[in-house]
Structures are given as C-alpha cells and as structure tokens.
Design a protein around this motif. Structure first.
Motif, PDB file in Angstrom:
ATOM      1  N   SER A  47      46.547  18.522 -17.682  1.00 31.34           N
ATOM      2  CA  SER A  47      45.526  18.808 -16.681  1.00 31.34           C
ATOM      3  C   SER A  47      44.404  19.674 -17.228  1.00 31.34           C
ATOM      4  CB  SER A  47      46.172  19.499 -15.474  1.00 31.34           C
ATOM      5  OG  SER A  47      46.816  20.704 -15.876  1.00 31.34           O
ATOM      6  N   SER A  48      44.647  20.387 -18.341  1.00 29.28           N
ATOM      7  CA  SER A  48      43.623  21.240 -18.927  1.00 29.28           C
ATOM      8  C   SER A  48      42.724  20.494 -19.903  1.00 29.28           C
ATOM      9  CB  SER A  48      44.273  22.425 -19.643  1.00 29.28           C
ATOM     10  OG  SER A  48      45.068  21.993 -20.722  1.00 29.28           O
ATOM     11  N   LEU A  49      42.992  19.210 -20.170  1.00 32.84           N
ATOM     12  CA  LEU A  49      42.169  18.440 -21.105  1.00 32.84           C
ATOM     13  C   LEU A  49      40.909  17.943 -20.409  1.00 32.84           C
ATOM     14  CD1 LEU A  49      44.917  16.270 -22.854  1.00 32.84           C
ATOM     15  CD2 LEU A  49      43.905  18.398 -23.674  1.00 32.84           C
ATOM     16  N   SER A  50      39.818  17.974 -21.121  1.00 33.59           N
ATOM     17  CA  SER A  50      38.575  17.433 -20.588  1.00 33.59           C
ATOM     18  C   SER A  50      38.592  15.909 -20.655  1.00 33.59           C
ATOM     19  CB  SER A  50      37.377  17.981 -21.374  1.00 33.59           C
ATOM     20  OG  SER A  50      37.408  17.496 -22.708  1.00 33.59           O
ATOM     21  N   LEU A  51      37.638  15.303 -19.962  1.00 35.36           N
ATOM     22  CA  LEU A  51      37.558  13.843 -19.953  1.00 35.36           C
ATOM     23  C   LEU A  51      37.293  13.307 -21.355  1.00 35.36           C
ATOM     24  CD1 LEU A  51      37.619  11.301 -18.204  1.00 35.36           C
ATOM     25  CD2 LEU A  51      35.156  11.591 -17.845  1.00 35.36           C
ATOM     26  N   ARG A  52      36.459  13.989 -22.101  1.00 35.51           N
ATOM     27  CA  ARG A  52      36.158  13.543 -23.464  1.00 35.51           C
ATOM     28  C   ARG A  52      37.398  13.648 -24.352  1.00 35.51           C
ATOM     29  NH1 ARG A  52      30.817  15.623 -26.441  1.00 35.51           N
ATOM     30  NH2 ARG A  52      29.996  14.190 -24.862  1.00 35.51           N
ATOM     31  N   GLU A  53      38.168  14.719 -24.184  1.00 32.72           N
ATOM     32  CA  GLU A  53      39.392  14.870 -24.979  1.00 32.72           C
ATOM     33  C   GLU A  53      40.393  13.768 -24.641  1.00 32.72           C
ATOM     34  OE1 GLU A  53      40.205  19.521 -25.946  1.00 32.72           O
ATOM     35  OE2 GLU A  53      40.194  18.976 -23.827  1.00 32.72           O
ATOM     36  N   ARG A  54      40.519  13.444 -23.372  1.00 31.00           N
ATOM     37  CA  ARG A  54      41.458  12.387 -22.971  1.00 31.00           C
ATOM     38  C   ARG A  54      41.024  11.035 -23.550  1.00 31.00           C
ATOM     39  NH1 ARG A  54      43.511  13.570 -16.797  1.00 31.00           N
ATOM     40  NH2 ARG A  54      43.710  15.831 -17.004  1.00 31.00           N
ATOM     41  N   TRP A  55      39.731  10.758 -23.531  1.00 30.06           N
ATOM     42  CA  TRP A  55      39.250   9.492 -24.081  1.00 30.06           C
ATOM     43  C   TRP A  55      39.492   9.426 -25.581  1.00 30.06           C
ATOM     44  CZ3 TRP A  55      38.524   4.732 -23.330  1.00 30.06           C
ATOM     45  CH2 TRP A  55      37.685   3.975 -24.134  1.00 30.06           C
ATOM     46  N   THR A  56      39.303  10.534 -26.268  1.00 29.88           N
ATOM     47  CA  THR A  56      39.552  10.575 -27.706  1.00 29.88           C
ATOM     48  C   THR A  56      41.023  10.337 -28.014  1.00 29.88           C
ATOM     49  OG1 THR A  56      37.714  12.129 -28.003  1.00 29.88           O
ATOM     50  CG2 THR A  56      39.330  11.976 -29.787  1.00 29.88           C
ATOM     51  N   VAL A  57      41.898  10.983 -27.242  1.00 34.10           N
ATOM     52  CA  VAL A  57      43.338  10.790 -27.441  1.00 34.10           C
ATOM     53  C   VAL A  57      43.717   9.348 -27.135  1.00 34.10           C
ATOM     54  CG1 VAL A  57      45.629  11.472 -26.636  1.00 34.10           C
ATOM     55  CG2 VAL A  57      43.881  13.213 -26.980  1.00 34.10           C
ATOM     56  N   PHE A  58      43.164   8.792 -26.056  1.00 36.88           N
ATOM     57  CA  PHE A  58      43.506   7.421 -25.665  1.00 36.88           C
ATOM     58  C   PHE A  58      43.085   6.415 -26.732  1.00 36.88           C
ATOM     59  CE2 PHE A  58      42.578   3.414 -23.486  1.00 36.88           C
ATOM     60  CZ  PHE A  58      43.797   3.177 -22.878  1.00 36.88           C
ATOM     61  N   LYS A  59      41.923   6.608 -27.321  1.00 39.49           N
ATOM     62  CA  LYS A  59      41.486   5.693 -28.383  1.00 39.49           C
ATOM     63  C   LYS A  59      42.444   5.739 -29.570  1.00 39.49           C
ATOM     64  CE  LYS A  59      37.276   7.200 -28.841  1.00 39.49           C
ATOM     65  NZ  LYS A  59      35.889   7.328 -29.369  1.00 39.49           N
ATOM     66  N   GLY A  60      42.939   6.918 -29.880  1.00 43.67           N
ATOM     67  CA  GLY A  60      43.913   7.021 -30.966  1.00 43.67           C
ATOM     68  C   GLY A  60      45.244   6.375 -30.625  1.00 43.67           C
ATOM     69  N   LEU A  61      45.555   6.270 -29.337  1.00 36.81           N
ATOM     70  CA  LEU A  61      46.825   5.671 -28.916  1.00 36.81           C
ATOM     71  C   LEU A  61      46.802   4.141 -28.934  1.00 36.81           C
ATOM     72  CD1 LEU A  61      47.713   7.921 -25.840  1.00 36.81           C
ATOM     73  CD2 LEU A  61      48.822   7.946 -28.079  1.00 36.81           C
ATOM     74  N   LEU A  62      45.633   3.550 -29.039  1.00 42.26           N
ATOM     75  CA  LEU A  62      45.551   2.090 -28.985  1.00 42.26           C
ATOM     76  C   LEU A  62      46.346   1.421 -30.101  1.00 42.26           C
ATOM     77  CD1 LEU A  62      41.792   1.556 -28.059  1.00 42.26           C
ATOM     78  CD2 LEU A  62      43.803   1.319 -26.584  1.00 42.26           C
ATOM     79  N   TRP A  63      46.537   2.124 -31.218  1.00 38.45           N
ATOM     80  CA  TRP A  63      47.352   1.585 -32.318  1.00 38.45           C
ATOM     81  C   TRP A  63      48.782   1.322 -31.857  1.00 38.45           C
ATOM     82  CZ3 TRP A  63      47.091  -0.519 -36.971  1.00 38.45           C
ATOM     83  CH2 TRP A  63      48.223  -0.497 -37.799  1.00 38.45           C
ATOM     84  N   TYR A  64      49.245   2.059 -30.844  1.00 40.74           N
ATOM     85  CA  TYR A  64      50.587   1.873 -30.313  1.00 40.74           C
ATOM     86  C   TYR A  64      50.587   1.138 -28.972  1.00 40.74           C
ATOM     87  CZ  TYR A  64      52.292   5.113 -33.837  1.00 40.74           C
ATOM     88  OH  TYR A  64      52.622   5.710 -35.039  1.00 40.74           O
ATOM     89  N   ILE A  65      49.536   1.339 -28.163  1.00 42.47           N
ATOM     90  CA  ILE A  65      49.516   0.732 -26.833  1.00 42.47           C
ATOM     91  C   ILE A  65      49.367  -0.784 -26.918  1.00 42.47           C
ATOM     92  CG2 ILE A  65      48.131   0.524 -24.740  1.00 42.47           C
ATOM     93  CD1 ILE A  65      47.644   3.495 -24.817  1.00 42.47           C
TER      94      ILE A  65
END
Length: 218
Positions: A47-65
């Motif tokens: 909940s403390s992550l910003s929207l930009r941080e979440r998008w950055t993390v999500f892009k890195g997860l695409l290798w697994y998603i």
C-alpha cells in the motif's frame, strides 16, 4: 495416504517457543476480530508503493506472468475443450469413466509437481509453457485425426500435463519470492495471481466454441 505423506514428509515442525513468545501469541489470539481503528501500513507493504513503482515492478514480472498465463491457457483448453472428445471405444471404460480418469490423473500430476519444489527448481518457466502448448497441439490433432491407438497413452499425456501445470505454478511464485525485494514482494505475489485466472478465462472463451464445432463435425 497422500495427506498423511504430505503431513509427515513435506511439512516442517515449528520451532520451540520461549515462554515470552507463548504469552505474546496468547495475547495476539485474544485480540478482537474487528478493530475500530485502521491498522497502520508498514513501510515495506504494497500500500505504500506509488503507482509508478507498481508499474515498474509489474513490467519486471511479465517474464513470469506471461508463461504462467500460457501454461494455464493451454492446460484448461485441454481440460475444457478436449477431454470429452478424447473417447476410446476399445476399452472397458465408459465415456463418463474415461472423463473421470482424465480429471483424476490431471489433479494427481498437479499435486505431485506442486510438492516437488524441494527436489528441483525450474528457473526458465518459458520452457514449461512451450511444452504445455505442444501437449495442446498434440491432443487437438488426435481429436481431429484419431491416431492414438490406446487410451493409456492419453493417460500418460494427461498426467504429464498436470505435472507441467503444477511445476509452472509453484516455480513461478517461488522464483518471484526469491528474486523480488522485501519492499516489492507483497505486491509482486498479489499481481502474479491474475495469471491463472486470465489463462483459464481466455481458454474458456476459445475452448467451448471449439468443442461445439468439433462435436458438429463428428
């Protein structure tokens, strides 16, 4: 027997607690289920992550998603669209019994592979996605052309299908848990949970019309 083996062989015993720890656990158990005040968010929570941080993390997860979506799409395409069409006359099993065997073997494969993380870890889950797609193409070709001579070959393929699906699931989340930072881990695990739902939903949209089409051809 499977539950007993899982309980005694896979689960680890909890460490012994000191008396102070037991008192803290007892006091925590007596806390009310519903609190009137909102709990404070921890610095490392999602909940403390910003929207930009979440998008950055999500892009890195695409290798697994993406591989996990492909794995679930292929296996549920098989389960929802092809299982009922993989029917053999040269066996004592009825149509309903064959379908039940397919489901049982698939679930057995999933159970075994999800419990195999201590034995082997698979880093490149893309390989599992590719193998599952090959399963889909092979079984679809058999439904169309009917070249497999025995139902026992299909039994082995379906067991193998379950092994691939369970291995993809457990290794995906295990790799994410190891490779993400403490600050991003909670969000990363929650975001990856969309993979199986998305894959199953897409497979249902395509498998059911294809199933009806193949039934009309036969």
């Amino acid at each position: 027997a499977l539950l007993l083996a899982s309980y005694f062989l896979l689960l680890t015993s909890p460490e012994a607690q000191d008396p102070g720890g037991e008192e803290e656990a007892e006091s925590a158990a007596r806390q009310p289920l519903i609190r009137t005040e909102a709990p404070e968010s921890k610095p490392g929570s999602s909940s403390s992550l910003s929207l930009r941080e979440r998008w950055t993390v999500f892009k890195g997860l695409l290798w697994y998603i993406v591989p996990l979506v492909v794995v679930y799409f292929a296996e549920y395409f098989i389960n929802q669209g092809l299982f009922e069409l993989l029917f053999f006359w040269n066996t004592s099993l009825s149509h309903a019994q064959q379908y039940r065997w397919y489901q049982m073997l698939y679930q057995a494969g999933v159970f075994a592979s999800r419990s195999s993380l201590r034995c082997c870890r698979i880093r490149f889950t893309w390989a599992l996605a590719l193998l599952q797609c090959l399963n889909l193409v092979f079984l679809l070709a058999d439904v169309w052309f009917g070249f497999l001579p025995s139902i026992y070959l299909v039994f082995l393929i379906i067991l193998y299908e379950g092994l691939l699906g369970g291995a993809a699931y457990v290794n995906t989340f295990h790799n994410i848990a190891l490779e993400t930072s403490d600050e991003h881990r909670e969000f990363a695990m929650a975001a990856t949970c969309i993979s199986d739902t998305l894959g199953i939903s897409l497979s249902g949209l395509l498998a059911l019309p294809l199933h009806d089409f193949l039934c009309q051809l036969s």
